[in-house]
Write an enzyme that holds these catalytic residues in place. Structure first.
Site, PDB file in Angstrom:
ATOM      1  N   ARG A 149       0.923  -1.161  -0.081  1.00 39.44           N
ATOM      2  CA  ARG A 149       0.044   0.043  -0.059  1.00 39.44           C
ATOM      3  C   ARG A 149       0.923   1.223   0.044  1.00 39.44           C
ATOM      4  NH1 ARG A 149      -5.236  -2.124   2.156  1.00 39.44           N
ATOM      5  NH2 ARG A 149      -6.037   0.199   2.245  1.00 39.44           N
ATOM      6  N   TYR A 152       0.653   4.128  -2.417  1.00 38.46           N
ATOM      7  CA  TYR A 152      -0.419   5.286  -2.285  1.00 38.46           C
ATOM      8  C   TYR A 152      -0.251   6.034  -1.037  1.00 38.46           C
ATOM      9  CZ  TYR A 152      -5.477   6.549  -1.860  1.00 38.46           C
ATOM     10  OH  TYR A 152      -6.451   7.204  -1.907  1.00 38.46           O
ATOM     11  N   GLN A 216     -12.245  -6.255  11.105  1.00 41.70           N
ATOM     12  CA  GLN A 216     -11.390  -4.814  10.970  1.00 41.70           C
ATOM     13  C   GLN A 216     -12.584  -3.827  10.469  1.00 41.70           C
ATOM     14  OE1 GLN A 216     -11.515  -7.352   8.708  1.00 41.70           O
ATOM     15  NE2 GLN A 216     -11.271  -6.932   6.532  1.00 41.70           N
TER      16      GLN A 216
END
Ligand code: NAD
Ligand code: UDP
Length: 317
Positions: A149, A152, A216
């Protein structure tokens, strides 16, 4: 009051204007009779999202990559160009990092030359996998610089740094908004984001794919509320960074239940591995945005999901 409510016509550049959020912003600006230039390379955006405006005299489409410099005369720059979904931003991570750094630098240089106000679409991802919950703007985050990730997360962080330095050095009016998960009509069906995935799977009578154990959390804001806040922040004196989102924190399992019950209560779930670095908690501290622009999201998750399902059904997706 927003300038265009006073019927002042300004020139707006919307980068990423053919994408999900960008096209909703373009729509609002066009409905207020503003002059709008949409710059997009159509990586995740589509002409379908802006087709209503393509023949309109006060609308111009520039098919270009934001990493290429551009000279234009504009009053406001809304810098949204960057793939928004993990699936797309991870598909070409080097391009994602480049889009963030070079694209933001180009837009800041344009703001410097023209004196335009610039609003940068940053993200809750700059908090990474946060160790405190909810996340206030003064939390520096917990970001892995080397993970899938990172292109980003770190791309958005360096973009925020560029914005802050241009503001300090050149005294420009630059706004940073940290957008939390947003959903609604015009999400790409193949985007891989959780709400579009669950709705498409449900409408196709397939099991909903829950990654990890589904505990989550995320907080989901309906697109109309998000655009309303973004317009108000551009019209305000605030520079930010400022969080925008919804304060209702739900687990992915709870979200799956909501969508299942709206589409077909007999739908099943299947569990798949949690992608690496997937944040376990995410919830915006909204005290600042509430205080500064007196803004609250109006759309409940139940209503927003119902509207989004209806849109996907109408559009045969
Ligand atoms: P999106 O992928 O639907 O839209 C991005 C748009 O940018 C697309 O039209 C795409 O073609 C264009 N684009 C991508 N790279 C480009 C480049 N190099 N040059 C020119 N155009 C380019 O994503 P979205 O959800 O609408 O997100 C828009 C912005 O908001 C992004 O910057 C994203 O990081 C930010 N954001 C979105 C969310 C969300 O939940 N939707 C959350 C946080 C931040
Ligand atoms: N997710 C999921 N099933 C899916 C797609 C996503 O369980 O089909 C999970 C994903 O692992 C994450 C959450 O939903 O924990 C939100 O994912 P999304 O890609 O929408 O946004 P982001 O991770 O960027 O917040």
């Amino acid at each position: 009051m927003l300038n265009f409510e006073k019927k002042i016509i300004e020139k707006h550049l919307v980068t990423g204007g053919a994408g999900f959020l960008g096209s909703h912003l373009v729509e609002k600006l066009m409905q207020s009779n503003q002059e709008v230039i949409c710059l997009d390379n159509f990586f995740t955006g589509s002409k379908k999202n802006i087709k209503e405006w393509i023949q309109t005299p006060n609308f111009k489409l520039i098919s270009q990559d934001v990493t290429e410099p551009i000279t234009l005369d504009v009053d406001k720059i809304w810098h949204f160009a960057c793939p928004g979904s993990p699936f797309h931003y991870q598909s070409n991570p080097i391009e994602t990092a480049k889009t963030n750094f070079l694209g933001t630098l180009n837009m800041l240089k344009l703001a410097q030359r023209t004196g335009a106000k610039l609003l940068f679409a940053s993200t809750s991802e700059i908090y990474g996998d946060p160790k405190i919950n909810p996340q206030p703007e003064n939390y520096f985050g917990n970001v892995n610089p080397n993970g899938i990730r990172s292109c980003y997360d770190e791309g958005k962080r360096i973009s925020e740094t560029l914005c802050s330095d241009f503001q300090r050095i050149y005294n420009l009016d630059i706004k940073i908004v940290r957008i939390f998960n947003t959903y609604g009509p015009r999400m790409l069906a193949n985007d891989g984001r959780v709400i579009s995935n669950f709705i498409i799977q449900g409408l196709q009578n397939k099991p909903l794919t829950i990654y990890g154990n589904g505990n989550q959390t995320r907080s989901f804001c309906y697109v109309d509320d998000m655009i309303d806040a973004i317009l108000k922040i551009m019209a305000s004196q605030v520079n930010g960074p400022i969080n925008i989102g919804h304060s209702l924190e739900v687990s992915i399992k709870e979200l799956a239940e909501i969508i299942k019950n709206k589409i077909n209560p007999r739908l099943e779930f299947i569990y798949k591995p949690l992608p690496s670095d997937d944040p376990l908690k995410r919830n915006p501290d909204l005290e600042k945005v509430e205080k500064i622009i007196n803004w609250f999201p109006n759309t409940s998750l139940e209503d927003g999901i119902a509207k989004t399902i209806l849109w996907f059904k109408k559009n045969n997706l």
